[in-house]
Design an enzyme around this catalytic site. Structure first.
Site, PDB file in Angstrom:
ATOM      1  N   GLN A   1       0.818  -1.216   0.000  1.00 29.83           N
ATOM      2  CA  GLN A   1       0.000   0.000   0.000  1.00 29.83           C
ATOM      3  C   GLN A   1       0.850   1.264   0.000  1.00 29.83           C
ATOM      4  OE1 GLN A   1      -2.292  -0.786   3.561  1.00 29.83           O
ATOM      5  NE2 GLN A   1      -0.438  -1.431   4.638  1.00 29.83           N
TER       6      GLN A   1
ATOM      7  N   TYR B   1     -11.416   5.322  18.779  1.00 33.50           N
ATOM      8  CA  TYR B   1     -11.737   4.008  18.216  1.00 33.50           C
ATOM      9  C   TYR B   1     -10.879   2.881  18.791  1.00 33.50           C
ATOM     10  CZ  TYR B   1      -8.113   3.069  14.643  1.00 33.50           C
ATOM     11  OH  TYR B   1      -6.959   2.770  13.992  1.00 33.50           O
TER      12      TYR B   1
ATOM     13  N   GLU C   1       0.203  -8.471  11.485  1.00 29.91           N
ATOM     14  CA  GLU C   1       0.130  -7.326  10.544  1.00 29.91           C
ATOM     15  C   GLU C   1       0.876  -7.741   9.274  1.00 29.91           C
ATOM     16  OE1 GLU C   1      -0.971  -3.856  10.301  1.00 29.91           O
ATOM     17  OE2 GLU C   1      -0.027  -4.206   8.347  1.00 29.91           O
TER      18      GLU C   1
ATOM     19  N   ASP D   1       0.207 -12.789   6.699  1.00 30.57           N
ATOM     20  CA  ASP D   1      -1.186 -12.758   6.262  1.00 30.57           C
ATOM     21  C   ASP D   1      -2.107 -13.192   7.410  1.00 30.57           C
ATOM     22  OD1 ASP D   1      -3.615 -13.134   5.092  1.00 30.57           O
ATOM     23  OD2 ASP D   1      -2.920 -14.501   3.524  1.00 30.57           O
TER      24      ASP D   1
ATOM     25  N   ASP E   1      -8.599  -5.232  13.061  1.00 26.54           N
ATOM     26  CA  ASP E   1      -8.463  -3.777  12.902  1.00 26.54           C
ATOM     27  C   ASP E   1      -7.819  -3.531  11.547  1.00 26.54           C
ATOM     28  OD1 ASP E   1      -8.134  -1.059  13.223  1.00 26.54           O
ATOM     29  OD2 ASP E   1      -6.380  -1.240  14.523  1.00 26.54           O
TER      30      ASP E   1
ATOM     31  N   TYR F   1     -12.888  10.378  10.948  1.00 23.98           N
ATOM     32  CA  TYR F   1     -13.426   9.415   9.986  1.00 23.98           C
ATOM     33  C   TYR F   1     -14.618  10.038   9.287  1.00 23.98           C
ATOM     34  CZ  TYR F   1     -10.617   5.304  10.874  1.00 23.98           C
ATOM     35  OH  TYR F   1      -9.574   4.426  10.926  1.00 23.98           O
TER      36      TYR F   1
END
Lengths: 304, 304
Positions: free
Chosen positions: B46, B76, B121, B152, B170, B241
């Site tokens: 990403q 959050y 992660e 993964d 998350d 958000y």
């Protein structure tokens, strides 16, 4: 569009995006994509803009600050209205200070007990513009129970002691014309304007959110508490207001009122008949529960 | 700054403003003013951006979408963690899928019962960047109870049946690497990964909000409900958000669990010791109360 339109508070339409810049929310802003500017003029009191947005319907902007969008206006019109209405056993005469878009009036008229709604809006142009471009809100103003007074809300309140069951103040942030609506004298006059029975409430929308404006809310609630024996603070989600959350200040002359418990619970049938998309009796109670950072800051002033 | 930096999803830094453009929120976006770009690189998975904002502290942006800001991340991180933690009498082993910023791990470690937190992660670069630029979150990753697995999450969950008391997912929106985290197979593997006792929960953050994404939430909850006997949905306010509100999907193998009632109520002393700024036991219960438009749409799938 390629031009840049500049508004008060540094808000702009740049390309096809409206960007709300409010110095009260330093370094943060909400943008809405614009399809067409429908109206833009300065009235005697403020800069009035209405645009058709790509995904939030028509949008009313006063002095560069988004006041309501057709898509999410129901969230705050319902909360500011139905919380106080459901804390009163028989609301008959209700005053709305500000609220020239007619959204709050629309919600009040959903109660059969209501005999008269006085809308006291200082700016005739807001009413005219909303009648034309926000008819789902302003259409309510044609109801025969509605009495429109174009004038200064502070003066109107002062001149009508003992006249109302509920007063709802739906005004923008405290600057310019609205400044007097945030002063202690006004709360005193409001208290006088309420009928001298046990069941009278005041509700006001607080654009300042707990996330960013605790000192402002604390100051407002403190002034209110010097006049009213009970003060409450609720919140609800409105996507197009900065930080996504709006606050609602409640005040009452009833020393033992519990704002968190509606005295009239609305059934599923009521909700449908009244076309309520946000407010229900569980939301009423839940909206007074605050996150720790707000609860701790307000606990000495707020009775909820 | 005068240059325009373009990111995934059409987000941009134009002048000194970052504008989040997410096609999932058509015609709406949140902007934050930028003081300095601290990091910008594409990892294997990403586009990763960190900037210092004018008023929200350092901000982590993945694929053009704001993931967290130092100023409001607690809202959050606390909700996604403390709701499931307080529905479990003795959480000892907790898995976090995604969450490379370390914020959820930080919250989990506040419980003395916790013996191990596995953070799975996929993107090592997220962990490295957060350690450097978001130390108040990622500092938690140095705790000896934390076991970091870079890989993964779907595979990790599949390979660890019966291993965890609670799993917290998350992860960003379901595109690219995160897509598999929103499929029914994943929920089945998650159910297997939970210990085969009565007290096991799954909590996941749902960026899609009730205001804009009811069909998506309905689809996700329906898939989850085909696997778990109980599914709940809570919301909370997170200013940065889109729409200001975030959703939390809860699932449990316990057929009579009541998600709305924490089995452990935190005292004021607990809240202080754990440095909780948002979550409290009343917020826990209130967060499951939805406005009518969401309640009506989800009522056949959601058990809260």
């Amino acid at each position: 569009m390629a031009t840049v339109l500049n508004f008060e508070n540094h808000s702009v339409i740049d390309g096809d995006w409206f960007r709300e810049v409010n110095l009260d929310w330093d370094g943060y802003s909400i943008c809405l994509q614009v399809e067409e500017v429908l109206f833009h003029e300065k009235s005697q009191y403020q800069d009035i803009l209405v645009f058709k947005s790509k995904s939030y319907g028509n949008v009313l902007v006063l002095n560069g600050i988004i006041q309501c969008t057709e898509r999410d206006e129901f969230t705050y019109q319902e909360m500011i209205t139905h919380i106080p209405m459901n804390l009163h056993p028989n609301p008959q005469r209700v005053l709305v200070v500000g609220g020239g878009d007619g959204g709050v009036v629309r919600e009040i008229l959903k109660y059969d007990s209501v005999k008269e709604v006085v809308l006291c809006e200082i700016d005739q142009m807001v009413i005219d513009v909303c009648r034309k471009h926000l008819p789902r809100m302003a259409g309510s103003l044609d109801d025969p129970r509605v009495n429109i007074q174009v004038g200064d809300g502070v003066e109107y309140v002062r001149n009508h002691p003992g006249a109302f069951d509920i007063v709802i103040t739906d005004a923008p942030d405290p600057e310019g014309a609205a400044e007097a609506l945030f002063q202690k004298n006004f709360y005193q006059d409001l208290k006088s304007a309420l009928k001298s029975r046990r069941h009278c409430q005041l509700s006001r929308c607080v654009c300042a959110t707990t996330f960013t404006h605790i000192p402002f809310i604390l100051d407002m609630a403190t002034q209110c508490k010097e006049v009213f024996p009970r003060v409450g603070y609720a919140t609800g989600n409105t996507p197009t207001y900065a930080t996504g959350i709006l606050g609602y200040l409640l005040a009452s002359s009833i020393p033992d009122i519990d704002f968190t418990k509606p005295i009239r619970r609305l059934s599923d049938e009521d909700l449908k008949r009244m076309d309520l998309k946000y407010y229900n009796s569980d939301i009423h109670t839940a909206s007074f529960v605050l996150p720790n950072y707000a609860r701790d800051a307000l606990k000495h002033v707020i009775d909820t």
